[in-house]
Motif scaffolding. Sequence first.
Motif, PDB file in Angstrom:
ATOM      1  N   ASP A 248       0.836  -1.219   0.000  1.00  0.00           N
ATOM      2  CA  ASP A 248       0.000   0.000   0.000  1.00  0.00           C
ATOM      3  C   ASP A 248       0.865   1.262   0.000  1.00  0.00           C
ATOM      4  O   ASP A 248       0.583   2.229  -0.710  1.00  0.00           O
ATOM      5  CB  ASP A 248      -0.912   0.002   1.230  1.00  0.00           C
ATOM      6  N   LEU A 252       2.076   4.481  -3.390  1.00  0.00           N
ATOM      7  CA  LEU A 252       1.780   5.916  -3.289  1.00  0.00           C
ATOM      8  C   LEU A 252       2.813   6.714  -4.092  1.00  0.00           C
ATOM      9  O   LEU A 252       4.020   6.506  -3.954  1.00  0.00           O
ATOM     10  CB  LEU A 252       1.800   6.360  -1.816  1.00  0.00           C
ATOM     11  N   ASP A 253       2.310   7.665  -4.895  1.00  0.00           N
ATOM     12  CA  ASP A 253       3.194   8.478  -5.749  1.00  0.00           C
ATOM     13  C   ASP A 253       3.343   9.877  -5.143  1.00  0.00           C
ATOM     14  O   ASP A 253       2.846  10.865  -5.682  1.00  0.00           O
ATOM     15  CB  ASP A 253       2.635   8.555  -7.168  1.00  0.00           C
ATOM     16  N   LEU A 254       4.043   9.950  -4.011  1.00  0.00           N
ATOM     17  CA  LEU A 254       4.216  11.248  -3.364  1.00  0.00           C
ATOM     18  C   LEU A 254       5.010  12.213  -4.237  1.00  0.00           C
ATOM     19  O   LEU A 254       4.703  13.406  -4.284  1.00  0.00           O
ATOM     20  CB  LEU A 254       4.940  11.072  -2.017  1.00  0.00           C
ATOM     21  N   GLN A 257       2.727  13.653  -6.833  1.00  0.00           N
ATOM     22  CA  GLN A 257       1.729  14.541  -6.237  1.00  0.00           C
ATOM     23  C   GLN A 257       2.346  15.890  -5.851  1.00  0.00           C
ATOM     24  O   GLN A 257       1.733  16.952  -6.060  1.00  0.00           O
ATOM     25  CB  GLN A 257       1.108  13.852  -5.011  1.00  0.00           C
ATOM     26  N   THR A 339      -5.170  15.283  -2.730  1.00  0.00           N
ATOM     27  CA  THR A 339      -4.637  13.947  -3.051  1.00  0.00           C
ATOM     28  C   THR A 339      -3.416  13.640  -2.196  1.00  0.00           C
ATOM     29  O   THR A 339      -3.262  12.518  -1.668  1.00  0.00           O
ATOM     30  CB  THR A 339      -4.266  13.880  -4.541  1.00  0.00           C
ATOM     31  N   ASP A 342      -4.481  12.860   1.316  1.00  0.00           N
ATOM     32  CA  ASP A 342      -5.038  11.500   1.408  1.00  0.00           C
ATOM     33  C   ASP A 342      -3.919  10.470   1.513  1.00  0.00           C
ATOM     34  O   ASP A 342      -3.995   9.515   2.309  1.00  0.00           O
ATOM     35  CB  ASP A 342      -5.906  11.206   0.182  1.00  0.00           C
ATOM     36  N   SER A 343      -2.872  10.662   0.721  1.00  0.00           N
ATOM     37  CA  SER A 343      -1.733   9.728   0.747  1.00  0.00           C
ATOM     38  C   SER A 343      -1.037   9.771   2.101  1.00  0.00           C
ATOM     39  O   SER A 343      -0.677   8.718   2.665  1.00  0.00           O
ATOM     40  CB  SER A 343      -0.741  10.075  -0.364  1.00  0.00           C
ATOM     41  N   VAL A 399       8.372   6.022   1.626  1.00  0.00           N
ATOM     42  CA  VAL A 399       7.689   5.383   0.498  1.00  0.00           C
ATOM     43  C   VAL A 399       8.695   4.669  -0.394  1.00  0.00           C
ATOM     44  O   VAL A 399       8.442   3.573  -0.909  1.00  0.00           O
ATOM     45  CB  VAL A 399       6.902   6.448  -0.304  1.00  0.00           C
TER      46      VAL A 399
END
Length: 780
Positions: A248, A252-254, A257, A339, A342-343, A399
Amino acid sequence: MRIKSIALSWFRGAGELAVLDIQEKSTVIYGENGAGKSSFVDAIEHVINSGKIGHLSLEQSGKRQEKAVPNTHMPEDRLASFVIRFADNSEHKTTINKEGVIRNTTSETSHIDSWDYRRTILRQDEVARFIQITKGEKYSALLPLLGLQHMEIAAENLRRLAKAVEQTSNLREIKAVLDELLTRRRAVFGDADDVAIFCSVDSLHDEYCSVKKLTRNPIEKYSELNGAIEERISRSSTEQKQHLILKDLGQLDLVGQIASIRSASTKLTAGVEPLISEKLRVLEAADGFGKLVSNGQIQCPACGQEIQSVAFQLHLSEERKRLQEVIAAFEERDRNVGTLCDSLGVIKAQLNRTEFVPWRNQLDAGQMDFLAQLDINLLRRSCTETELKAIETLIVPIVAIAKEAMEDIPPDIQKLNDDKRKGAVAIEILRGKERARLVSGIGILVAFIAAVEDGVREEISAQSARTIGAISADIQDMWRILHPNERIEDVRLHVPAEENKAIDIFLKFHGVDQESPRLTLSEGFRNSLGLCIFLAMAKREAKKDRPIFLDDVVVSVDRNHRGMIVDLLQRLFSDRQLVLFTHDRDWFIELKQQLNPGNWSFKALMPYDMPTVGIRWSEKSYGFDDARKLLEVGPDLAGNTARKVMDIELALVAERLNLRLPYLHRERNDHRGAHDFLKQIIVDGEKAFQKKGVTGYEKSSVDMQILRDADRLLVSWANKASHTNDITKAEATKLIDACESALAVLSCSICKRAISRLHDEKSEFLQCECGNIRWRYGKV
């Protein structure tokens, strides 16, 4: 509805009482600058514009113009007021106290508050305003004339309705959600269509759900699938659960984003603050303010720039468009920040799970402290570059570590995670279909409203073209009267093809097309064009027989074209009530000679003395009160002013009486003075001038002596006043009185008309209207 009278009391320049009594006739009012003549026009404008006077729209005037409208020396126990009485004896009364509080009392039949200012009043500073304002403002000015206000209101309401539908339905937000869903769909299912996606998820349901519930609802079915997968995950070992959490986190594509947030931020200007919507409301208010300012600089309340008033409306449009684009960039940035938040919420939740404690303990203490103190709700409201850099430094590495650890995830755990994502996204796709249908329905509704608006605007354009064509024809007729045989032609209004709410002025200058009069026309020509445009618009009110007020509109029009203005008014407005105000004594005298006294009255104001005295009417209309005012300042100025009045008056009298003057050398014929005319009038008058007596017409030796006395003083004292300044107050007073008496000889004391009517070609004589005095030029 013609006007009988306008009575002022402590209003503007008026004292206790000043009454303009015109008895439904057209009238010319003369008064030097500052005499108070515009106060009568102010009263009309005050009613038409709901208690406001345009040229008093200053900060210093007060919110209700209470510092400008009442007379500055109005007694404490009095109110400023005016009464406008109409032809049917109805009236409008307004009272204004010192605080500017207005009380109106209007007869039911007056309807003056429905008059349109642009077709009723033209002031000196407004003559060329229509030419200077923008195309959009010209359209707004002409809109009431087009009779299409109801259609324009309908079109505007349709535009607002479409906007309200979009806002109420949250159309933009729903589209953003669908765009994000499309991104996740492609990430999980690639380019597969709905059939393929739901078949694959149905297969997963068969695989994970051994005991199936009887349901035909796909959302419930796929929720059952997710529940079954969650149950298997819950039975997994701690190590397996850690793998799922790492999966999970690793997805995530921090970095992407954060880059999206910065990309949206670059679209915003450096000085933009979060109150852009408030700025737009300021712009809407500024749009109305800009229309009240005729010239000079205006500071834009949204951006602070100094803008020329004539370009202010265009600037507002551009500024509004720019701020709308800024708002769109803000919304894009807010979505991207949401977004990211949320991540970050997922990261905080996952790291706090019990089964993930061993892996979490490997993290740096600074990373955990930052996460623990991170207020995600606060970050949603204000995400700064400093916070983005901190996230890059402390959270992005977490991440990255999780993503690297994903490579060691057992296949069965990887499959569980992938299948879980497929089930979750499938549910979102199903729910998204409802949103898509809503978006489609709203889009159809908005498109329909827009199509109806377009249809209304097309009809407005068609009807506008017909009305504008008629107004243009009137403008051309008037221009030809004012400027005959001049190579400025085809003056007309036209609607630019690419704009539906704009009007501009077109003309040919010596055969060359010009898109604006400002390119080639002089100030005087622009003013005469502005007068033509105003009169063409006022002409549209002919059936209502409303008066037209022209307040000092010929200031920059040369003498030759002023005569043409008289011709224009007589030919095209002989059936309308015109009220002309002028400070030009020469033009006033000319108008007295040229306009029919049966239809026109002439009044003169005395020079202004003090506020407590206020506006005063002169008993004479020759302008000698101007001379008397100068007696205290300088007797020579008073005497010279009297001579000027006689120069003008007697030149017109000589022409009217067919006076035969001896030929002078070259240009001296055009420079005759009062003495030249008066000397010949006396010579011819011995035979030609007669008064009605008991037995018939008789010579009047008394009147001839009055003329001789005036001529003697003109030769002696008037010349001294003009050339040597050596004249006393007593001499100047006597000169003024003598000149006034001489002109009175040539006007009837009974009918108050000059010798000019009932021209009898056979008997070769002229007479006054009642026949009491006559001039037998045939006997000379």
